[in-house]
Write a protein that holds these residues in place. Structure first.
Motif, PDB file in Angstrom:
ATOM      1  N   ARG A 155       4.956   1.976   1.610  1.00  9.57           N
ATOM      2  CA  ARG A 155       4.492   2.259   0.247  1.00  9.57           C
ATOM      3  C   ARG A 155       3.064   2.790   0.245  1.00  9.57           C
ATOM      4  NH1 ARG A 155       7.514  -2.993  -2.630  1.00  9.57           N
ATOM      5  NH2 ARG A 155       9.562  -2.213  -2.112  1.00  9.57           N
ATOM      6  N   PHE A 157       0.492   1.916   1.647  1.00  8.40           N
ATOM      7  CA  PHE A 157      -0.281   1.767   2.889  1.00  8.40           C
ATOM      8  C   PHE A 157       0.226   2.706   3.996  1.00  8.40           C
ATOM      9  CE2 PHE A 157      -1.466  -2.994   2.089  1.00  8.40           C
ATOM     10  CZ  PHE A 157      -2.512  -2.602   1.260  1.00  8.40           C
ATOM     11  N   MET A 245      -7.998  -1.259   3.583  1.00  7.92           N
ATOM     12  CA  MET A 245      -6.813  -1.602   2.795  1.00  7.92           C
ATOM     13  C   MET A 245      -6.947  -3.013   2.256  1.00  7.92           C
ATOM     14  SD  MET A 245      -3.779  -0.183   5.213  1.00  7.92           S
ATOM     15  CE  MET A 245      -4.716   0.045   6.710  1.00  7.92           C
ATOM     16  N   TYR A 247      -4.467  -5.935   0.266  1.00  7.38           N
ATOM     17  CA  TYR A 247      -3.108  -6.208  -0.173  1.00  7.38           C
ATOM     18  C   TYR A 247      -3.086  -7.300  -1.240  1.00  7.38           C
ATOM     19  CZ  TYR A 247       1.746  -7.840   0.125  1.00  7.38           C
ATOM     20  OH  TYR A 247       3.031  -8.225  -0.171  1.00  7.38           O
ATOM     21  N   ASN A 248      -2.345  -7.023  -2.297  1.00  5.90           N
ATOM     22  CA  ASN A 248      -2.056  -8.052  -3.277  1.00  5.90           C
ATOM     23  C   ASN A 248      -3.299  -8.716  -3.875  1.00  5.90           C
ATOM     24  OD1 ASN A 248       0.077  -9.027  -4.593  1.00  5.90           O
ATOM     25  ND2 ASN A 248       0.751 -10.469  -3.018  1.00  5.90           N
ATOM     26  N   ASN A 356       1.114   0.589  -7.666  1.00  4.19           N
ATOM     27  CA  ASN A 356       1.875  -0.460  -8.323  1.00  4.19           C
ATOM     28  C   ASN A 356       1.147  -1.806  -8.336  1.00  4.19           C
ATOM     29  OD1 ASN A 356       4.187  -0.984  -9.792  1.00  4.19           O
ATOM     30  ND2 ASN A 356       5.265  -1.847  -8.025  1.00  4.19           N
ATOM     31  N   LYS A 358      -0.253  -3.397  -6.101  1.00  2.00           N
ATOM     32  CA  LYS A 358      -0.094  -4.260  -4.935  1.00  2.00           C
ATOM     33  C   LYS A 358      -0.858  -3.766  -3.707  1.00  2.00           C
ATOM     34  CE  LYS A 358       3.181  -7.662  -3.547  1.00  2.00           C
ATOM     35  NZ  LYS A 358       4.538  -8.072  -3.274  1.00  2.00           N
ATOM     36  N   GLU A 359      -0.775  -2.466  -3.436  1.00  2.00           N
ATOM     37  CA  GLU A 359      -1.502  -1.933  -2.287  1.00  2.00           C
ATOM     38  C   GLU A 359      -2.729  -1.178  -2.789  1.00  2.00           C
ATOM     39  OE1 GLU A 359       1.960  -0.324  -2.217  1.00  2.00           O
ATOM     40  OE2 GLU A 359       2.777  -2.227  -1.530  1.00  2.00           O
TER      41      GLU A 359
END
Lengths: 368, 403
Positions: A155, A157, A245, A247-248, A356, A358-359
């Motif tokens: 996705r 990432f 990066m 995440y979440n 979205n 999330k990433e």
């Protein structure tokens, strides 16, 4: 700002030596392919799917060759070919790509074939082309490029891991150059799947009105982006100096990470000349971009891009391409500007992209 | 790359030969193959083909893993959680206490479940989308479900390079540790058996309807399988903090694309040769130091010949003991590299070398004989594991006994 006070020590990500971008190519809903720049007139879409402005493939392949190639393979190959040509690089020492969905057309075709032909004798072409690393393998074949080869399929990432992989190959003294890219396509069936997840706007919306939207959901897009990277500075058009990066994360952590990212690179807010923000018209996730936007200095040009290419997993590729072009030519295309800053030159450009919610990813690019 | 070392401190597995390391080892020791009739996957091919299917239905897997009820867990995710649960228990690490990443590999992702409901899901007139199933088709869904289950968040990636996917996940994780990005890398892969892949490989005409015969003159293709396997890797500094005793060291690895053909390996084994050669070099070893090779050995006509040629080119007349364990598990695609990593670790730990089941006569071109019965009296110090895939993607891993 003191990093130790704001985050646990283990959040500090090791820095890497900047890598040099020697070419950048884009194929997307706008005609970015023919002149390798955003066109003077931005294409307006009335519907919520921003499909590719496809290149003319006939100067690259014969009709017979084209017949065997699926849409995303054709687009991926010509975009990669032009990126390599721009960099005068015949055989990249590593090829690393990112794609969340690969060839949706082929995945869907094979799903249909299985049912339509009752699991009988099926043509394997769709199955082969549906594999996520098919394009990577074909680029390697086309350029007779032996060496490191990998495909990330995560996705928001996907492109980021591809870049990190190449950056580490440079640090390991394994390669001098690399071809990195990302590719995505949208199909009618896949649009429907995502619609069930509430990804899209219920109402029709013109892409040029997207950033003023006050409703939930976004509009779909597709895009393919290829870059050549070089360890040495010769022929560089921009530098990639930072990548992070996350995440979440919630809004607060996004904010902290942005500030840490600047501090890690010894940058003050007013030294940031432009920031690409991933606004996609979805009011449910815009608080992430707002959290960055609100703290930017008046020097900084605030830019948006998803109204031009639509939303897809690897849309950060568009921002990376546009940021590279902006640094190379020292010009910001008017269609990108969300809020004009007072900075008169472009030295430090940051990309913040969230997919979205999330990433999340941060990029730092610098002028040569 | 010299410098930092990477150690493996945990492993977990679920495949057709067992749930967990213990059951797996019993099957490996007893030459008990997991390949048989297809019972769970809904496919017309079940009347024609056999496979390495895990005979545990999804409901049972959900129970075993204790996953949340309000989200959709595909079979690929459930297998992954089942395998990783074991590895996490073994290394006793809390992911939030150091930089921990999850590098997963899959080729089918959520296709295992999506293919059952696909036409309903893409039909605009239906509302069907149980627990968010519509978002599960891609490869990242299972990675995020697994990562979230174990609360791993510092680095997340999914790799899909066909049959070398999880070997690439393991080497990417090792490199992230060496570059200082991570203290702990949780790496491996998961692939459930699907109608999609069964039909895909069937259309390529490289499936054997009988038990596969790697490296045999009369080999006639592969058997597919399903599995998930993971390893926990730690840096040297991290090892001092955790106090874990390593199962082995990952002493070498290499990824090399030979750019020969979209689905077939080169006849001279160039890619396989380079991958193995550079892996051994990286560990500072000589070919003669290799105790055992867990070969890719899919039993397709092309792979085994090409891999065999590469073995001869690299090792000459002194090819080390080798076997393909695909006749135990079937070819588990993205999971294969991680499954065979667990087998390699068990080989080092137990000092055993597995039988290459179903082998009768060598390929006349090569005259190579794999190990055909369990070996228990050989010193196993360095195990090489090969994973070669579509698109010319070759990867080798080297595991060395921790001393």
């Amino acid at each position: 700002m003191d990093l130790a006070e704001t985050t646990p020590a283990f959040y500090l990500v090791n820095m890497f030596n900047p890598v040099h971008i020697t070419s950048a190519r884009a194929t997307c809903a706008q005609d970015t392919f023919s002149n390798n720049n955003l066109p003077e007139n931005i294409k307006v879409f009335e519907q919520n799917i921003l499909n590719y402005h496809e290149p003319d493939y006939r100067q690259y392949f014969t009709i017979m060759q084209l017949r065997r190639m699926t849409r995303i393979i054709k687009i991926g190959l010509v975009t990669a070919i032009e990126a390599l040509k721009d960099a005068k690089l015949e055989q990249p020492q590593a090829i690393v790509t990112g794609t969340a969905k690969g060839s949706m057309t082929d995945t869907e075709k094979f799903l249909h074939d299985i049912v339509d032909f009752n699991e009988g004798t099926l043509n394997p072409t769709a199955f082969i082309q549906s594999t996520y690393n098919a394009l990577n393998g074909l680029i390697a074949l086309h350029h007779d490029a032996n060496g490191y080869n990998s495909t990330y399929v995560h996705r928001g990432f996907s492109l980021e891991n591809s870049l990190m992989d190449a950056i580490m190959l440079f640090e390991e003294n394994r390669i001098e150059n690399a071809l990195i890219g990302c590719f995505e396509e949208m199909t009618a069936e896949h649009y429907e799947l995502k619609k069930k997840m509430g990804y899209w706007k219920n109402e029709s919306m013109k892409n040029i009105d997207l950033l003023n939207s006050s409703t939930e959901g976004t509009i779909a897009g597709e895009g393919t982006f290829f870059f050549t990277l070089n360890k040495a500075p010769e022929n560089a058009i921009a530098k990639l100096s930072g990548l992070r990066m996350l995440y979440n994360a919630d809004e607060a952590l996004v904010k902290t990470t942005f500030n840490n990212f600047l501090a890690e690179h010894s940058l003050e807010l007013n030294e940031v000349d432009a920031v690409f923000l991933s606004y996609n018209g979805n009011i449910q996730t815009r608080h992430f971009e707002d959290a960055i936007s609100e703290q930017l200095s008046s020097n900084t040009n605030q830019l948006a891009f998803k109204h031009l290419c639509g939303e897809f997993d690897t849309a950060a590729g568009f921002a990376l391409w546009a940021a590279t072009k902006a640094l190379q030519h020292q010009v910001l295309h008017p269609s990108l500007i969300l809020k004009k800053g007072t900075s008169s030159s472009l030295k430090n450009v940051i990309i913040y992209n969230q997919y979205n919610g999330k990433e999340h990813a941060f990029y730092l690019l610098e002028r040569i | 790359m010299p410098g930092k070392r990477v150690f493996i401190t945990g492993m977990g597995i679920i495949s057709a030969i067992g749930t967990g390391v213990e059951e797996t080892l019993v099957s490996l020791r007893n030459n008990a193959s997991g390949i048989g009739p297809i019972e769970i996957v809904d496919t017309l091919l079940k009347s024609k083909l056999i496979a390495g299917e895990i005979k545990v239905p999804n409901e049972k897997l959900a129970e075993l893993t204790g996953v949340k009820k309000n989200a959709y867990y595909t079979r690929t995710s459930l297998l992954g959680i089942a395998a990783l649960q074991e590895a996490m228990q073994m290394s006793k690490l809390d992911p939030s206490r150091q930089k921990t990443g999850f590098i997963n590999a899959t080729t089918v992702g959520g296709m295992s479940d999506m293919e059952k409901y696909y036409f309903d899901l893409v039909d605009p007139t239906t509302k069907s989308n149980e627990n968010g199933l519509a978002d599960c088709l891609d490869c990242a869904d299972c990675t995020e479900k697994i990562a979230d289950h174990f609360n791993i968040k510092d680095w997340i990636a999914t790799i899909s390079t066909a049959c070398s996917s999880s070997a690439n996940a393991i080497l990417y994780g090792a490199r992230l540790i060496k570059s200082g990005q991570l203290d702990v890398a949780v790496c491996g892969g998961t692939d459930a058996l699907t109608r999609f892949t069964l039909n895909g490989f069937n259309s390529l005409k490289n499936i054997d309807a009988s038990p596969c015969m790697p490296f045999d003159e009369n080999r006639n293709g592969l058997n597919l399988g399903e599995a998930a396997a993971y390893v926990i890797m730690e840096s040297e500094e991290q090892l001092q903090r955790s106090g874990n005793k390593p199962l082995a060291e990952l002493s070498g690895y290499q990824n090399f694309n030979e750019a020969f053909h979209p689905t077939a390996p080169s006849p001279n084994g160039e890619g396989a040769l380079t991958a193995m050669q550079e892996t051994i070099q990286m560990a500072g070893l000589q070919p003669a130091d290799i105790s055992y090779i867990n070969v890719h050995g899919t039993a397709t006509l092309n792979n085994d010949l090409s891999e065999g040629i590469a073995l001869k080119r690299l090792f000459g007349e002194n090819v080390p003991l080798f076997s393909s364990t695909k006749p135990f598990t079937g070819h588990t695609l993205a999971a294969a590299g991680a499954v065979e990593t667990v087998f390699s670790l068990l080989s080092l730990q137990e000092q055993i070398i597995y039988a290459n089941l179903n082998f009768k006569s060598p390929m006349p071109e090569l005259g190579l004989y794999p190990v055909t019965s369990l070996q228990t009296d050989k010193a196993v110090m360095h195990v090489l594991s090969n994973s070669f895939g579509f698109g010319g993607n070759n990867a080798s891993l080297l595991f060395s006994k921790y001393v």
